[in-house]
Design an enzyme around this catalytic site. Structure first.
Site, mmCIF file in Angstrom:
data_model
loop_
_atom_site.group_PDB
_atom_site.id
_atom_site.type_symbol
_atom_site.label_atom_id
_atom_site.label_comp_id
_atom_site.label_asym_id
_atom_site.label_seq_id
_atom_site.Cartn_x
_atom_site.Cartn_y
_atom_site.Cartn_z
ATOM 1 N N GLY A 7 -36.407 -27.453 11.140
ATOM 2 C CA GLY A 7 -35.100 -27.084 10.873
ATOM 3 C C GLY A 7 -34.144 -28.261 10.659
ATOM 4 O O GLY A 7 -33.764 -29.234 11.417
ATOM 5 N N GLY A 8 -33.951 -28.467 9.497
ATOM 6 C CA GLY A 8 -32.816 -29.502 8.779
ATOM 7 C C GLY A 8 -33.386 -31.044 8.871
ATOM 8 O O GLY A 8 -32.401 -31.836 8.966
ATOM 9 N N GLY B 110 -31.494 -26.015 6.108
ATOM 10 C CA GLY B 110 -30.732 -27.160 5.690
ATOM 11 C C GLY B 110 -30.325 -27.998 6.899
ATOM 12 O O GLY B 110 -30.404 -27.543 8.259
ATOM 13 N N ASN C 262 -46.220 -15.827 10.508
ATOM 14 C CA ASN C 262 -44.798 -15.662 10.267
ATOM 15 C C ASN C 262 -44.314 -14.294 11.002
ATOM 16 O O ASN C 262 -44.754 -13.282 10.460
ATOM 17 C CB ASN C 262 -44.412 -15.454 8.519
ATOM 18 C CG ASN C 262 -43.075 -15.278 8.405
ATOM 19 O OD1 ASN C 262 -42.159 -14.884 9.219
ATOM 20 N ND2 ASN C 262 -42.707 -15.172 7.169
ATOM 21 N N LEU D 228 -40.592 -12.892 0.423
ATOM 22 C CA LEU D 228 -42.032 -13.253 0.540
ATOM 23 C C LEU D 228 -42.708 -12.855 -0.931
ATOM 24 O O LEU D 228 -43.771 -12.571 -0.574
ATOM 25 C CB LEU D 228 -42.481 -12.357 1.801
ATOM 26 C CG LEU D 228 -42.013 -12.768 2.948
ATOM 27 C CD1 LEU D 228 -42.874 -11.815 4.092
ATOM 28 C CD2 LEU D 228 -41.975 -14.262 3.456
ATOM 29 N N ALA E 43 -33.076 -15.462 0.353
ATOM 30 C CA ALA E 43 -33.683 -14.031 0.671
ATOM 31 C C ALA E 43 -34.637 -13.897 -0.630
ATOM 32 O O ALA E 43 -34.391 -13.000 -1.477
ATOM 33 C CB ALA E 43 -32.548 -12.804 0.509
ATOM 34 N N LYS F 172 -47.043 -21.096 1.242
ATOM 35 C CA LYS F 172 -46.098 -19.942 1.113
ATOM 36 C C LYS F 172 -46.580 -18.899 1.822
ATOM 37 O O LYS F 172 -48.073 -18.695 2.011
ATOM 38 C CB LYS F 172 -45.853 -19.476 -0.168
ATOM 39 C CG LYS F 172 -45.128 -18.378 -0.657
ATOM 40 C CD LYS F 172 -43.575 -18.635 -0.409
ATOM 41 C CE LYS F 172 -42.881 -17.183 -0.466
ATOM 42 N NZ LYS F 172 -41.513 -17.259 -0.097
ATOM 43 N N CYS G 159 -41.344 -10.537 10.783
ATOM 44 C CA CYS G 159 -41.252 -9.314 9.734
ATOM 45 C C CYS G 159 -41.183 -8.197 10.547
ATOM 46 O O CYS G 159 -41.591 -8.213 11.840
ATOM 47 C CB CYS G 159 -42.727 -9.587 9.214
ATOM 48 S SG CYS G 159 -42.936 -10.517 7.847
#
Lengths: 282, 304
Positions: B243-244, B217, B128, B73, B70, B45, B131
């Site tokens: 991605g998915g 998803g 990431n 973070l 959402a 995470k 941001c």
């Protein structure tokens, strides 16, 4: 007043299982009782735990649906559910023998009261299962059923869930209906308040523990009521759950942390929380 | 002889099946279901310099073939992570990639500096970049110059190889990929979530408290594939596709488009054992088709 924290035994680890549906019956309007042959889960589950059921259909989304465990009996587990949306409607069609994909047992569990405590339970509708499970568990562990008082609330007598079955356990059951068609008239807090006033029971003079399950608005009111009589209360919450086992941080509730707050996961840090921990929102 | 291992940024991973940041916590919960050392890698995470509380509920919403999130973070902050979360991963012998975020270049660098002290165990750092920079509110992942600068500066403070995680919410992801490669990124991972929204027509309220959220998803797989394909034609550093992905066939699609490894995210929610199933099924497929490794297939789409 004794503050008790909910517990989670180390051997209560969840698993993913394909389990057979023993039975799936409509017990009242849109309320279903499903029994599943789930030996591993039945062996580990404690009151407050839930399972997360996969609905394999293109008509519903990708999330599983969580259901509180009603009881465990000889390798079987039972759940009660209302057919709210597409997912539960599809579940209501699962026939005997169908293999359901479930994850469980999930969540923490109620911290048990002492054997001599008076136990007050307040819940209604699909808030009933964890409280029913707790009652059965306590009785199995040696609690006198007459020490347990279950306030079961609903809009009318037809909407009462599992009231007869609860009474069959030998515990004191009180129907609380908003229209007065059965038992005490009013919302559930009215029923509990009447009892407290009538018995003059208070947490500051005797051992009493309360447990509750239901919508947040009801829990907020009940929490205030028990607190004003110094009665410690644990509540089983519910939230939308993408995963149900603590990896996504989606199902959080605001809880006190000293003078500050922290968002805790209802599926993993809960669903059982001490009512004093919860920061109630309007 | 089938060998699933892949080498990225000079580090060998036992297989190309990794778990995406934000979908596996710090490994503790999934470790209750399977041995997490079997994963190619686990991407933690997102860690930030200071702890973050995250957004109020509702944080998530189910959508057709996917979901919006959402979370905000929410994380324990880099110090607490190093003190209490990393030891668990070490104990489980997991292959760890730490995802880091910040609100200014110095923020990101401060986190990377602290992570650098654990370079013997942290294999890669994934930045990431979705941001906003506090100075002007612009997301690092949306501006090539900012993206390049961020990587350049982060590279100065850590010897741990860097993956730049790219956002799809841009006009040209190839330009951003190019910029981070120029900045010295050792690899790129894409895509992060797509901006999306849902509204409750009874209450008229947005379904998530933040109003917009990230879509993930199965619904986003075609977008992710197109972007992996596009980026593969622009840069030479390895690509990790996200991605998915929920099964081994999805993995092959991403590899053919140019990915050297993949990350599984949302699929973990529906089935915590997804990655384990995918590793097994992928091995089966490769064996059937007569391939010794996935590297034989990277970018081998027949597009000419």
């Amino acid at each position: 007043m004794v503050e008790i924290a909910p517990t989670c035994p180390i051997d209560n680890m969840p698993g993913v299982y394909q389990v057979k549906v023993n039975s799936n019956i409509e017990i009242s309007s849109n309320v279903f009782l499903m029994s599943l042959l789930a030996t591993e889960i039945a062996g580990k589950a404690l009151p407050g735990n839930f399972i997360n059921v996969k609905i394999d259909s293109s008509e519903v989304g990708i999330w599983r649906r969580p259901f509180s465990i009603l009881d465990t009996e000889q390798g079987n587990i039972r759940i009660l559910y209302k057919t709210f949306g597409k997912g539960t409607k599809i579940m209501s069609g699962y026939p005997q023998g169908f293999l359901a994909d479930i994850i469980g047992p999930l969540g923490n569990s109620f911290s048990l009261p002492d054997k001599d405590d008076t136990v007050l339970l307040a819940g209604g509708g699909i808030g009933v299962p964890p409280l029913y499970f707790l009652s059965k568990h306590l009785i199995n562990e040696g609690t006198d059923p007459r020490q347990i008082h279950f306030f079961n609330g609903a809009t009318d007598h037809e909407s009462l869930v599992f009231i007869e079955e609860s009474a069959e356990l030998g515990i004191n059951t009180y129907a609380v209906t908003e229209d007065g068609s059965m038992g005490i008239e009013g919302i559930i807090t009215v029923g509990v308040e009447q009892f407290i006033k009538g018995t003059k029971i208070t947490g500051s003079k005797e051992r009493v523990s309360a447990y509750s399950c239901g919508p947040m608005s009801m829990l907020k009111a009940i929490s205030g009521l028990f607190s004003s009589h110094s009665i410690p209360c644990q509540m089983a919450l519910e939230e939308l759950m993408p995963c149900g086992f603590g990896i996504c941080m989606g199902c959080t509730v605001k809880t006190k942390m000293g003078n500050d707050f922290v968002y805790k996961r209802v599926c993993k840090d809960g669903p059982v929380f001490n009512s004093k921990e919860i920061i109630w929102e309007d | 002889m089938l060998d699933l291992s892949v080498t990225i940024a000079g580090k060998k991973f036992k297989n190309p099946i990794w778990l995406a940041s934000g979908t596996c916590g710090y490994g503790e919960e999934l470790a209750e279901f399977f041995d997490i050392s079997q994963l190619g890698a686990i991407v933690t995470k997102t860690i930030t310099l200071k702890p973050r509380k995250g957004h109020p509920s509702p944080r998530v919403c189910e959508t057709t073939s996917g979901m919006l999130n959402a979370i905000g973070l929410q994380n324990v902050g880099v110090d607490e992570f190093l003190k209490s979360k990393l030891p668990f991963l070490k104990n489980k012998k997991a292959s760890v990639i730490v995802n880091a975020a910040g609100y200014s270049v110095s923020d990101y660098c401060a986190v990377c500096e602290k992570l650098n002290l654990h370079s013997e165990f942290i294999r890669l750092i994934e930045l990431n970049m979705s941001c906003p920079n506090v100075s002007d509110g612009m997301e690092f992942s949306k501006d090539p110059a900012m993206a390049e600068t961020l990587i350049k500066e982060a590279k100065k403070v850590t010897g741990i190889p860097l993956i730049a995680k790219l956002s799809p919410n841009v006009s040209n992801i190839g330009d951003i990929a190019d910029a981070v490669e120029q900045g010295g990124a050792d690899a790129v991972s894409l895509i992060n979530t797509l901006v999306g929204m849902a509204v409750n027509i009874e209450s008229f309220k947005p379904r998530i408290s933040n109003i917009t959220g990230g879509l993930s998803g199965p619904a986003i797989k075609p977008v992710a594939l197109a972007m992996v394909y596009q980026v593969h034609r622009r840069i030479r550093i390895p690509i990790i596709g996200i991605g998915g992905i929920s099964n081994h066939k999805d993995v092959i699609e991403f590899i053919l488009c140019g990915a050297s490894a993949v990350q599984i995210g949302t699929a973990n929610f529906g089935n915590p054992l997804t990655a384990m199933d995918v590793i097994e099924d992928l091995s089966g497929w490769l064996g059937e088709k007569g391939y010794d490794s996935t590297s034989q297939l990277v970018g081998k789409i027949k597009d000419k």
